[in-house]
Design an enzyme around this catalytic site. Structure first.
Site, PDB file in Angstrom:
ATOM      1  N   GLN B 126      55.247  37.723  35.073  1.00 23.96           N
ATOM      2  CA  GLN B 126      54.792  36.333  35.033  1.00 23.96           C
ATOM      3  C   GLN B 126      53.760  36.129  33.921  1.00 23.96           C
ATOM      4  O   GLN B 126      52.683  36.734  33.957  1.00 23.96           O
ATOM      5  CB  GLN B 126      54.157  35.979  36.382  1.00 23.96           C
ATOM      6  CG  GLN B 126      53.532  34.593  36.446  1.00 23.96           C
ATOM      7  CD  GLN B 126      52.869  34.313  37.788  1.00 23.96           C
ATOM      8  OE1 GLN B 126      52.355  35.241  38.429  1.00 23.96           O
ATOM      9  NE2 GLN B 126      52.876  33.072  38.215  1.00 23.96           N
ATOM     10  N   GLY B 127      54.070  35.282  32.976  1.00 17.73           N
ATOM     11  CA  GLY B 127      53.149  35.033  31.871  1.00 17.73           C
ATOM     12  C   GLY B 127      52.533  33.651  31.946  1.00 17.73           C
ATOM     13  O   GLY B 127      52.967  32.728  31.246  1.00 17.73           O
ATOM     14  N   GLU B 245      55.202  31.230  45.716  1.00 21.41           N
ATOM     15  CA  GLU B 245      54.263  32.337  45.603  1.00 21.41           C
ATOM     16  C   GLU B 245      53.330  32.399  46.810  1.00 21.41           C
ATOM     17  O   GLU B 245      52.940  33.462  47.250  1.00 21.41           O
ATOM     18  CB  GLU B 245      53.439  32.167  44.319  1.00 21.41           C
ATOM     19  CG  GLU B 245      52.617  33.381  43.958  1.00 21.41           C
ATOM     20  CD  GLU B 245      51.768  33.140  42.700  1.00 21.41           C
ATOM     21  OE1 GLU B 245      51.056  34.051  42.313  1.00 21.41           O
ATOM     22  OE2 GLU B 245      51.819  32.032  42.136  1.00 21.41           O
ATOM     23  N   ASN B 378      39.871  31.878  45.546  1.00 21.99           N
ATOM     24  CA  ASN B 378      39.462  31.237  46.793  1.00 21.99           C
ATOM     25  C   ASN B 378      38.549  30.042  46.562  1.00 21.99           C
ATOM     26  O   ASN B 378      38.540  29.109  47.355  1.00 21.99           O
ATOM     27  CB  ASN B 378      38.814  32.272  47.717  1.00 21.99           C
ATOM     28  CG  ASN B 378      39.887  33.146  48.371  1.00 21.99           C
ATOM     29  OD1 ASN B 378      41.014  33.232  47.868  1.00 21.99           O
ATOM     30  ND2 ASN B 378      39.561  33.763  49.487  1.00 21.99           N
ATOM     31  N   GLU B 379      37.814  30.066  45.459  1.00 20.58           N
ATOM     32  CA  GLU B 379      37.019  28.880  45.133  1.00 20.58           C
ATOM     33  C   GLU B 379      37.950  27.706  44.819  1.00 20.58           C
ATOM     34  O   GLU B 379      37.706  26.571  45.238  1.00 20.58           O
ATOM     35  CB  GLU B 379      36.095  29.162  43.934  1.00 20.58           C
ATOM     36  CG  GLU B 379      34.910  30.069  44.245  1.00 20.58           C
ATOM     37  CD  GLU B 379      35.309  31.526  44.421  1.00 20.58           C
ATOM     38  OE1 GLU B 379      36.339  31.941  43.843  1.00 20.58           O
ATOM     39  OE2 GLU B 379      34.610  32.259  45.146  1.00 20.58           O
TER      40      GLU B 379
HETATM   41  C1  LIG Z   1      45.311  41.779  39.999  1.00 24.65           C
HETATM   42  C2  LIG Z   1      45.648  40.554  39.264  1.00 24.65           C
HETATM   43  C3  LIG Z   1      46.946  40.311  38.899  1.00 24.65           C
HETATM   44  C4  LIG Z   1      47.277  39.174  38.180  1.00 24.65           C
HETATM   45  N1  LIG Z   1      48.558  38.995  37.782  1.00 24.65           N
HETATM   46  C5  LIG Z   1      48.866  37.946  36.996  1.00 24.65           C
HETATM   47  C6  LIG Z   1      50.169  37.808  36.462  1.00 24.65           C
HETATM   48  O1  LIG Z   1      51.047  38.631  36.706  1.00 24.65           O
HETATM   49  N2  LIG Z   1      50.419  36.773  35.658  1.00 24.65           N
HETATM   50  C7  LIG Z   1      49.486  35.836  35.367  1.00 24.65           C
HETATM   51  O2  LIG Z   1      49.777  34.898  34.656  1.00 24.65           O
HETATM   52  N3  LIG Z   1      48.224  35.928  35.857  1.00 24.65           N
HETATM   53  C8  LIG Z   1      47.906  36.976  36.664  1.00 24.65           C
HETATM   54  N4  LIG Z   1      46.618  37.095  37.139  1.00 24.65           N
HETATM   55  C9  LIG Z   1      45.613  36.142  36.697  1.00 24.65           C
HETATM   56  C10 LIG Z   1      45.059  35.247  37.780  1.00 24.65           C
HETATM   57  O3  LIG Z   1      45.935  34.231  38.077  1.00 24.65           O
HETATM   58  C11 LIG Z   1      43.709  34.737  37.256  1.00 24.65           C
HETATM   59  O4  LIG Z   1      42.828  35.814  37.284  1.00 24.65           O
HETATM   60  C12 LIG Z   1      43.157  33.599  38.080  1.00 24.65           C
HETATM   61  O5  LIG Z   1      43.904  32.449  37.877  1.00 24.65           O
HETATM   62  C13 LIG Z   1      41.671  33.336  37.748  1.00 24.65           C
HETATM   63  O6  LIG Z   1      41.501  33.148  36.383  1.00 24.65           O
HETATM   64  P1  LIG Z   1      40.378  33.974  35.574  1.00 24.65           P
HETATM   65  O7  LIG Z   1      40.571  35.399  35.898  1.00 24.65           O
HETATM   66  O8  LIG Z   1      40.442  33.565  34.182  1.00 24.65           O
HETATM   67  O9  LIG Z   1      39.015  33.529  36.208  1.00 24.65           O
HETATM   68  P2  LIG Z   1      38.188  32.189  35.880  1.00 24.65           P
HETATM   69  O10 LIG Z   1      39.091  31.019  36.014  1.00 24.65           O
HETATM   70  O11 LIG Z   1      37.434  32.346  34.631  1.00 24.65           O
HETATM   71  O12 LIG Z   1      37.195  32.172  37.100  1.00 24.65           O
HETATM   72  C14 LIG Z   1      35.959  32.918  37.140  1.00 24.65           C
HETATM   73  C15 LIG Z   1      35.236  32.533  38.426  1.00 24.65           C
HETATM   74  O13 LIG Z   1      34.936  31.141  38.387  1.00 24.65           O
HETATM   75  C16 LIG Z   1      35.474  30.490  39.526  1.00 24.65           C
HETATM   76  N5  LIG Z   1      35.893  29.141  39.152  1.00 24.65           N
HETATM   77  C17 LIG Z   1      36.702  28.777  38.154  1.00 24.65           C
HETATM   78  N6  LIG Z   1      36.898  27.448  38.161  1.00 24.65           N
HETATM   79  C18 LIG Z   1      36.209  26.953  39.210  1.00 24.65           C
HETATM   80  C19 LIG Z   1      36.011  25.647  39.749  1.00 24.65           C
HETATM   81  N7  LIG Z   1      36.617  24.562  39.258  1.00 24.65           N
HETATM   82  N8  LIG Z   1      35.214  25.518  40.853  1.00 24.65           N
HETATM   83  C20 LIG Z   1      34.627  26.611  41.382  1.00 24.65           C
HETATM   84  N9  LIG Z   1      34.774  27.860  40.913  1.00 24.65           N
HETATM   85  C21 LIG Z   1      35.555  28.035  39.843  1.00 24.65           C
HETATM   86  C22 LIG Z   1      36.623  31.369  39.961  1.00 24.65           C
HETATM   87  O14 LIG Z   1      36.938  31.201  41.332  1.00 24.65           O
HETATM   88  C23 LIG Z   1      36.088  32.748  39.660  1.00 24.65           C
HETATM   89  O15 LIG Z   1      35.286  33.173  40.742  1.00 24.65           O
HETATM   90  C24 LIG Z   1      46.274  38.238  37.860  1.00 24.65           C
HETATM   91  C25 LIG Z   1      44.965  38.470  38.267  1.00 24.65           C
HETATM   92  C26 LIG Z   1      44.636  39.609  38.950  1.00 24.65           C
HETATM   93  C27 LIG Z   1      43.206  39.820  39.337  1.00 24.65           C
END
Ligand SMILES: Cc1cc2nc3c(=O)[nH]c(=O)nc-3n(C[C@H](O)[C@H](O)[C@H](O)COP(=O)(O)OP(=O)(O)OC[C@H]3O[C@@H](n4cnc5c(N)ncnc54)[C@H](O)[C@@H]3O)c2cc1C
Lengths: 383, 395
Positions: B126-127, B245, B378-379
């Site tokens: 998934q990209g 999902e 979860n946020e």
């Molecule tokens: C093990 C793992 C597997 C994954 N696999 C895939 C995959 O196969 N393909 C893919 O596309 N993605 C994948 N992901 C990505 C995943 O979907 C993202 O990590 C997720 O969407 C969060 O984005 P971020 O990591 O950039 O965190 P950020 O969005 O930068 O968030 C950082 C922190 O800020 C909080 N935050 C952000 N926005 C808000 C808001 N509006 N209000 C309150 N709090 C907020 C978040 O909850 C988090 O605690 C994977 C992630 C993990 C950890």
């Protein structure tokens, strides 16, 4: 597996909800809490007419042969209006035991008038030292002629101040902690030698401290088998815990909905406080806990009818823990999010908070239920 | 209202349980009895066994390879798979892009892709996420520009789970940057193995496994016939896919398994003359979590019962992710605590030092921190509840 209400259940819920809305809003409770009795006999009689006091009893006992779930649904709605009429002590506790253990004559004499709303009942089991252990009983019943004489002290007897009859747990043999040797007796509220001290509670409802000084009852007042009261009593207390979850759900739901409404209505810093993310997340968690409480309240109400003791206890304890833990999250945060007015007596939220806290402490608190749960044989097994 | 299960369901559970025991190869069985950490080859071996039985895609319609089971049976099947500690199948084809293609794909796309998802011949990833587009997914920047019959892709994806094992990637790309950011996104399928210009760089998770990758696109050419749904219609696709999902994301069956493991660890951990399982403090903690999990399970059953009669998943389902992932984390925290000194160990600690059943705990404990981050953190879930369910005002 099915969680839908039947058509009859839906009609029942609607009619209780309508009653609360039209005839028993919180203002009625506010007036009642200043009275000596704390509840209203005329309303009680109406509840009898509506059939609410008899839903769970078999038809042969003058009831309507419903399931415990039906009663739970009634209690939940009554909780939303803080209705103070004594359904839990009268119907669930004393009524349940009379229906289960009573002879036809005893049922006719004590259960039928209660189902019809003409009398109310109570169950006296707890003592100062017993905490939540039903077997810890020092009150004694001694043979006197063909009958019995009861002596001892009972605490926190819900509706004990007003009940026409009180079921009293007393020891007919054995030591104060034995499981065997416990018996139940039907004692009249105005019996000679019975002192009833009215005890106002935090929630605005009343209970009693009972002093029994050689209270004499006839042989026909022994309820069930001599010395064998513990098992039925335990089952009844399980059902009461399920009832507490049901009524508590009404209070939790009110607190949750009132809080969400307030978040939209109250402004600070020029915006509704519900636009602050810190509070939005708190509200989201309150929502989750409210729904988890609803799930376990249903679970407990279904399990209340289980014959299998271990299964029943595991489910009801899980529900009672959720009432305490999840309910507490909702009630504590409700007051917090209301700010200063949340702690004024004028505001209804505090009344819901207090009633809920009382329900959490009745029929085993969270720690007691966790302790019981981890002691069940199934807890250590592999499945 | 009743919680009873039908005799048919009881028999079905028994049938599934027995079949899993019979079908599991010896090497997988041995791993299942221990920590249950599998490599990609073992996952695919199990995939092919399920495929041969016709049970690999219970949630698909029967005409395209599903089992025709109702929701209740699917739920039981899922529970039994987790309970057996069998390898978890890669969800990207079976649970995500497969159902999306069934719903929105062209007949050619269905014919081309679905059979190989089923058979396991082609593995998907998934990209979506990019370095600057995580929770705010719609701000993604990987560009797709039209050139003849092709799209030319330029940019970077990240956190692409198991991209290094994948044959295909489904991705969201920017096809229009002029308007509202949700309106310029397109859903595209790319051959990740054979397309020049796509590079995959795996990196380690804190769980000690190389579960995810950075995926780079440099003038990577993909036919436009690989677009799913309309041009600029990718956001709708993404939302539809998200619904697939989310099912089962609460991990209730997994948490049950962790609690069983925790009890086993406590029973097998000597303390003085007895075992750790006799410790009231430990028992109480396990009991509290198990009781809370039961509350959540009831919520899940309510959701299932509603779905069974064709009602759309109620608001309850958002709670499943939120509370379920937190419980899942707590179960592994509890296992770690029960292990005492053994919690210092790692995947490659020798068995003389670390009992087999404890081998994978520390890795999972670390990896499961991700459960509250992926699939919408979860946020973000709380934001969704506050806005869409409670209708709280925006600032
Ligand atoms: C093990 C793992 C597997 C994954 N696999 C895939 C995959 O196969 N393909 C893919 O596309 N993605 C994948 N992901 C990505 C995943 O979907 C993202 O990590 C997720 O969407 C969060 O984005 P971020 O990591 O950039 O965190 P950020 O969005 O930068 O968030 C950082 C922190 O800020 C909080 N935050 C952000 N926005 C808000 C808001 N509006 N209000 C309150 N709090 C907020 C978040 O909850 C988090 O605690 C994977 C992630 C993990 C950890």
């Amino acid at each position: 597996m099915n969680f839908d209400l039947t058509e009859e259940q839906q009609i029942l819920v609607d009619s209780v909800a309508k009653f609360v809305q039209n005839d028993s809003p919180v203002e009625r409770f506010r007036k009642l809490r200043d009275t000596e009795r704390g509840w209203d006999p005329t309303t009680w009689a109406r509840m009898g007419e509506f059939g609410w006091l008899g839903v769970v009893f078999p038809e042969e006992h003058g009831g309507f042969g419903g399931q415990f779930v039906d009663l739970a649904l009634i209690l939940e709605q009554l909780g939303r209006g803080l209705v103070a009429e004594p359904l839990i002590p009268s119907v669930v506790l004393a009524g349940g035991l009379l229906s289960e253990l009573g002879t036809a004559a005893q049922r006719e004499q004590f259960l039928t008038p209660m189902i019809e709303g003409r009398t109310s009942l109570a169950l006296a089991y707890a003592e100062r030292q017993s905490r939540y252990s039903a077997n810890d009983c020092q009150t004694r019943a001694e043979k006197r002629g063909t009958g019995w004489a009861l002596s001892g002290e009972k605490t926190w007897v819900l509706n004990g101040h007003a009940a026409d009859q009180i079921l009293v747990l007393a020891r007919t043999s054995g030591d104060s902690l034995d499981a065997e040797g416990l018996s139940l007796f039907v004692v009249d509220g105005d019996a000679a030698g019975l002192e009833r001290i009215r005890v106002p509670g935090m929630d605005g409802q009343r209970s009693a401290l009972l002093r029994l000084r050689g209270v004499e009852v006839g042989a026909d007042r022994l309820l069930g088998e001599e010395g064998r009261a513990l098992l039925p009593l335990e089952r009844t207390l399980d059902r009461a815990a399920a009832a507490a979850c049901a009524e508590g759900q009404g209070e939790i739901q009110e607190l949750f909905e009132r809080t969400v409404a307030y978040l939209k209505q109250r402004s600070q810093f020029g915006v509704p406080i519900g636009s602050f993310q810190a509070l939005q997340h708190r509200a989201a968690d309150m929502y989750a806990e409210t729904e988890l409480c609803r799930s376990t309240m249903i679970l407990a109400a279904i399990a209340a009818d289980y014959e299998d003791r271990e299964k029943r206890q595991a489910e009801i304890s899980a529900a009672k823990l959720q009432l305490s833990r999840g309910g507490w999250f909702v009630q504590g945060n409700a007051i917090q999010l209301f700010g200063g007015i949340g702690v004024t007596d004028e505001q209804d939220e505090g009344l819901f908070f207090k009633r809920l806290r009382v329900l959490q402490g009745l029929f085993g608190d969270a720690d007691w239920h966790v302790a019981r749960y981890q002691g069940l044989p199934g807890f250590g097994s592999d499945e | 209202m009743d919680l009873s299960v039908s005799p048919e369901q009881i028999a079905f559970r028994q049938e599934v349980r027995q079949w899993i025991q019979d079908a599991m190869p010896a090497d997988i069985k041995a791993k299942a009895a221990g920590g249950g950490h599998y490599d990609h080859e073992e996952q695919m071996e199990w995939h092919k066994i399920l495929y041969a039985k016709g049970w690999v895609a219970p949630q698909w319609p029967k005409e395209v390879g599903g089992t025709g089971w109702d929701i209740g049976k699917r739920h039981i099947f899922g529970e039994e798979l987790v309970r057996s500690n069998a390898p978890q199948l890669s969800p990207f084809g079976l649970m995500m892009v497969g159902p999306l293609l069934i719903q929105f794909g062209t007949p050619e796309q269905k014919e081309r892709f679905l059979p190989k998802i089923l058979s396991g011949e082609e593995v998907w990833c998934q990209g979506y996420s990019e370095p600057n587009a995580g929770s705010d997914l719609a701000s993604l920047q990987l560009r797709a520009e039209k050139d003849g019959d092709d799209y030319i892709l330029n940019g970077q994806k990240t956190w692409t789970t198991y991209a290094q094992h994948a044959d295909w990637i489904f991705l969201l790309a920017r096809t229009d940057a002029s308007g509202k950011k949700q309106d310029g996104i397109t859903f595209i399928l790319a051959d990740i193995k054979n397309t020049p210009g796509i590079t995959v760089k795996p990196f380690l998770t804190t769980g000690g496994t190389d579960a995810f990758s950075e995926t780079w696109f440099q003038n990577a050419r993909v036919p436009q016939s690989n677009r799913v749904g309309p041009e600029h219609g990718g956001w709708t696709m993404a939302k539809a896919l998200l619904a697939h999902e989310r099912t089962g994301i609460g991990g209730i069956a997994e948490s049950k398994r962790w609690l069983q493991l925790c009890k086993r660890i406590a029973r097998e951990t000597p303390v003085g003359k007895g075992s750790l399982f006799e410790d009231r403090g430990v028992r109480d903690r396990i009991a509290r979590l198990e009781m809370r999990l039961r509350s959540l399970e009831l919520l899940q059953l309510r959701t299932l019962a509603a779905a069974q009669v064709g009602r759309a998943p109620g608001p309850e389902s958002s709670i499943l992710k939120l509370v379920g992932t937190e419980i899942q984390q707590e179960t592994t925290e509890l296992c770690m605590d029960a292990m005492g000194h053994d919690a210092l160990g790692w995947l490659d600690s020798p068995p003389e030092a670390l009992p087999a059943i404890e081998q994978g705990v520390a890795s999972s404990f670390n990896y499961l921190r991700a459960a509250t981050i992926y699939g919408g953190s979860n946020e973000i879930q709380r934001n969704i509840i506050a806005k869409q369910i409670l209708r709280l005002p925006t600032a």
